[in-house]
Design a protein around this motif. Structure first.
Motif, mmCIF file in Angstrom:
data_model
loop_
_atom_site.group_PDB
_atom_site.id
_atom_site.type_symbol
_atom_site.label_atom_id
_atom_site.label_comp_id
_atom_site.label_asym_id
_atom_site.label_seq_id
_atom_site.Cartn_x
_atom_site.Cartn_y
_atom_site.Cartn_z
ATOM 1 N N TYR A 140 48.588 37.677 42.646
ATOM 2 C CA TYR A 140 47.562 37.914 43.649
ATOM 3 C C TYR A 140 46.813 36.617 43.941
ATOM 4 O O TYR A 140 46.651 35.763 43.072
ATOM 5 C CB TYR A 140 46.578 38.999 43.195
ATOM 6 C CG TYR A 140 45.773 38.654 41.961
ATOM 7 C CD1 TYR A 140 44.495 38.108 42.056
ATOM 8 C CD2 TYR A 140 46.284 38.871 40.677
ATOM 9 C CE1 TYR A 140 43.752 37.785 40.933
ATOM 10 C CE2 TYR A 140 45.550 38.553 39.541
ATOM 11 C CZ TYR A 140 44.287 38.015 39.676
ATOM 12 O OH TYR A 140 43.554 37.693 38.558
ATOM 13 N N ARG A 142 43.358 35.219 44.536
ATOM 14 C CA ARG A 142 42.045 35.760 44.174
ATOM 15 C C ARG A 142 40.990 35.569 45.248
ATOM 16 O O ARG A 142 39.922 36.181 45.169
ATOM 17 C CB ARG A 142 41.560 35.162 42.859
ATOM 18 C CG ARG A 142 41.383 33.672 42.840
ATOM 19 C CD ARG A 142 40.802 33.240 41.518
ATOM 20 N NE ARG A 142 40.597 31.799 41.465
ATOM 21 C CZ ARG A 142 39.780 31.208 40.610
ATOM 22 N NH1 ARG A 142 39.111 31.947 39.747
ATOM 23 N NH2 ARG A 142 39.638 29.915 40.602
ATOM 24 N N TRP A 146 40.153 40.458 44.984
ATOM 25 C CA TRP A 146 39.265 40.220 43.841
ATOM 26 C C TRP A 146 39.548 41.252 42.765
ATOM 27 O O TRP A 146 39.243 42.432 42.923
ATOM 28 C CB TRP A 146 37.811 40.276 44.298
ATOM 29 C CG TRP A 146 37.435 39.068 45.088
ATOM 30 C CD1 TRP A 146 37.813 38.768 46.364
ATOM 31 C CD2 TRP A 146 36.644 37.978 44.642
ATOM 32 N NE1 TRP A 146 37.299 37.559 46.751
ATOM 33 C CE2 TRP A 146 36.568 37.051 45.713
ATOM 34 C CE3 TRP A 146 35.973 37.691 43.455
ATOM 35 C CZ2 TRP A 146 35.857 35.865 45.616
ATOM 36 C CZ3 TRP A 146 35.261 36.504 43.359
ATOM 37 C CH2 TRP A 146 35.200 35.618 44.428
ATOM 38 N N LEU A 147 40.124 40.798 41.676
ATOM 39 C CA LEU A 147 40.545 41.701 40.608
ATOM 40 C C LEU A 147 39.345 42.395 39.968
ATOM 41 O O LEU A 147 38.410 41.746 39.503
ATOM 42 C CB LEU A 147 41.314 40.913 39.542
ATOM 43 C CG LEU A 147 41.916 41.719 38.405
ATOM 44 C CD1 LEU A 147 43.068 42.586 38.896
ATOM 45 C CD2 LEU A 147 42.390 40.794 37.284
ATOM 46 N N ASP A 149 40.083 45.348 37.716
ATOM 47 C CA ASP A 149 40.623 45.684 36.403
ATOM 48 C C ASP A 149 42.097 46.020 36.546
ATOM 49 O O ASP A 149 42.612 46.173 37.661
ATOM 50 C CB ASP A 149 39.876 46.860 35.789
ATOM 51 C CG ASP A 149 39.803 46.764 34.270
ATOM 52 O OD1 ASP A 149 40.717 46.133 33.694
ATOM 53 O OD2 ASP A 149 38.868 47.311 33.676
ATOM 54 N N HIS A 150 42.757 46.131 35.416
ATOM 55 C CA HIS A 150 44.164 46.520 35.423
ATOM 56 C C HIS A 150 44.484 47.206 34.113
ATOM 57 O O HIS A 150 43.800 47.025 33.106
ATOM 58 C CB HIS A 150 45.070 45.296 35.632
ATOM 59 C CG HIS A 150 45.011 44.295 34.523
ATOM 60 N ND1 HIS A 150 45.878 44.295 33.455
ATOM 61 C CD2 HIS A 150 44.162 43.260 34.305
ATOM 62 C CE1 HIS A 150 45.586 43.302 32.647
ATOM 63 N NE2 HIS A 150 44.535 42.654 33.126
ATOM 64 N N VAL A 171 46.704 48.142 39.106
ATOM 65 C CA VAL A 171 45.742 47.065 39.354
ATOM 66 C C VAL A 171 44.770 47.522 40.432
ATOM 67 O O VAL A 171 45.178 48.087 41.448
ATOM 68 C CB VAL A 171 46.451 45.769 39.802
ATOM 69 C CG1 VAL A 171 45.447 44.635 39.945
ATOM 70 C CG2 VAL A 171 47.546 45.382 38.818
ATOM 71 N N GLY A 173 41.488 46.174 42.889
ATOM 72 C CA GLY A 173 40.767 44.994 43.346
ATOM 73 C C GLY A 173 40.110 45.214 44.688
ATOM 74 O O GLY A 173 40.363 46.209 45.373
#
Length: 354
Positions: A140, A142, A146-147, A149-150, A171, A173
């Motif tokens: 990805y 960023r 925008w991450l 959580d996963h 994932v 985001g």
């Protein structure tokens, strides 16, 4: 019980912080003309050249029959990177789902020591109990995703079959519209061996996936779901249609139903993603929630925004059955320096004006 990862309070808190950060960085939320391109690709046995005592990876070592050495490995890393850039066209893809990747080292080499290093990719991946050690991963950018959580979704091992399979990667985001995008990357059990048993196995995995997607469809205010992967099944198979409940795109769509974007006629030049005994098949899929297709949200796509990437250099002449076939790295045990036995697929998402 809903995992902490799914709780609204957690997501809303993260959204507040990340949206504020994006504004400070000068991100513009009015609209974007560039598509948010997503690619999925089974890259066919992306192994490094070192033995892992916990995995059955001896087939891909310098001393094996395949003679998998550093030069061949490095070439494959570079080929994958250049292919992704080519599919991205004017802009590198925002997300890339991958399967048949061995470990963190191959992903690190891909994002840091290949042509992709210029584009600032990060990645997350699973650590599955698959006997060969192959996993799924998501690249990805960023600044566009925008991450939050996963997590890896483990598939229970049934005593009767006694064989572990790949985890499903989930994932979550934020995209530039401020919406939460949930992405699932899958690699379902293969069709080798007992077909009926394998079919039931894939249905078990589809049921596990459905449990998580149903949870998200119930708790998200505007559920934007993208499921992608090598499902080792046709779009109209029981696992896809009956168990997962993925319908073909229609004129009138429900925001809380899943739709398989590969359940549509593709041009003759794009007959499938995989060729078996002379027949092209579509076993790599994009499945989305109806909220991405109704046109009512700020994030949307359409059937026309999905394609099979049959770039000429990914194909070779099929001497046995005629036409073309994917140009793979090995033909049996003979190295031929190709890319993969699967063709990549791509899908574009778009952001509406606000």
């Amino acid at each position: 019980m809903i995992p902490y990862f799914y709780q609204k309070s957690y997501i809303n808190y993260e959204k507040t912080i990340l949206l504020f950060t994006m504004v400070l960085l000068g991100a513009t939320f009015c609209y974007t003309q560039e598509p948010f391109r997503i690619i999925f690709w089974n890259v066919e046995n992306l192994f490094d050249c070192k033995h892992d005592s916990l995995k059955n990876d001896r087939e891909f070592l310098p001393e094996s029959l395949r003679r998998w050495h550093y030069g061949r490995y490095k070439k494959k890393i570079g080929d994958i990177a250049r292919t992704l850039v080519a599919i991205g066209e004017w802009m590198p893809p925002a997300l890339v789902g991958m399967c048949e990747v061995e470990n963190n080292r191959v992903m690190e080499d891909l994002v840091k020591y290949s042509p992709l290093k210029e584009f600032g990719y990060r990645y997350v991946m699973t650590d599955s109990p698959d006997p060969r050690g192959i996993d799924v991963a998501l690249l990805y950018q960023r600044d566009r995703f925008w991450l939050l959580d996963h997590q890896a979704i483990r598939i229970p091992v049934r005593e009767k079959r006694g064989r572990a399979t790949r985890d499903i990667l989930h994932v979550s985001g934020l995209v530039l519209s401020g919406d939460t995008l949930d992405v699932f990357v899958c690699h379902f059990p293969s069709r080798a061996g007992n077909n009926k048993e394998r079919e039931r196995f894939r249905e078990e995995v589809a049921l596990q996936l459905k449990h998580y997607t149903d949870s998200l469809l119930n708790i998200r205010e505007a559920p934007y779901l993208v499921i992608m992967g090598d499902f080792n099944d046709a779009p109209d198979s029981p696992a896809m249609k009956s168990v997962l409940g993925a319908e073909p795109p229609q004129q009138e769509m429900d925001g809380y139903t899943l739709y398989n974007m590969m359940l549509q006629p593709f041009p003759k030049k794009n007959p499938g993603t995989y060729k078996y005994q002379g027949h092209w098949e579509i076993i790599d899929h994009f499945i989305v929630s109806g909220t991405l297709l109704t046109g009512k949200g700020s994030l949307y796509t359409s059937a026309k925004a999905v394609d099979i990437c049959n770039l000429p250099f990914l194909l070779e002449k099929d001497e046995k059955y005629g036409g073309t076939k994917p140009f793979r790295t090995y033909h049996g045990m003979r190295y031929q320096g190709g890319y993969s036995d699967h063709l990549p697929i791509r899908m574009d998402l778009f952001l509406k004006k606000k």
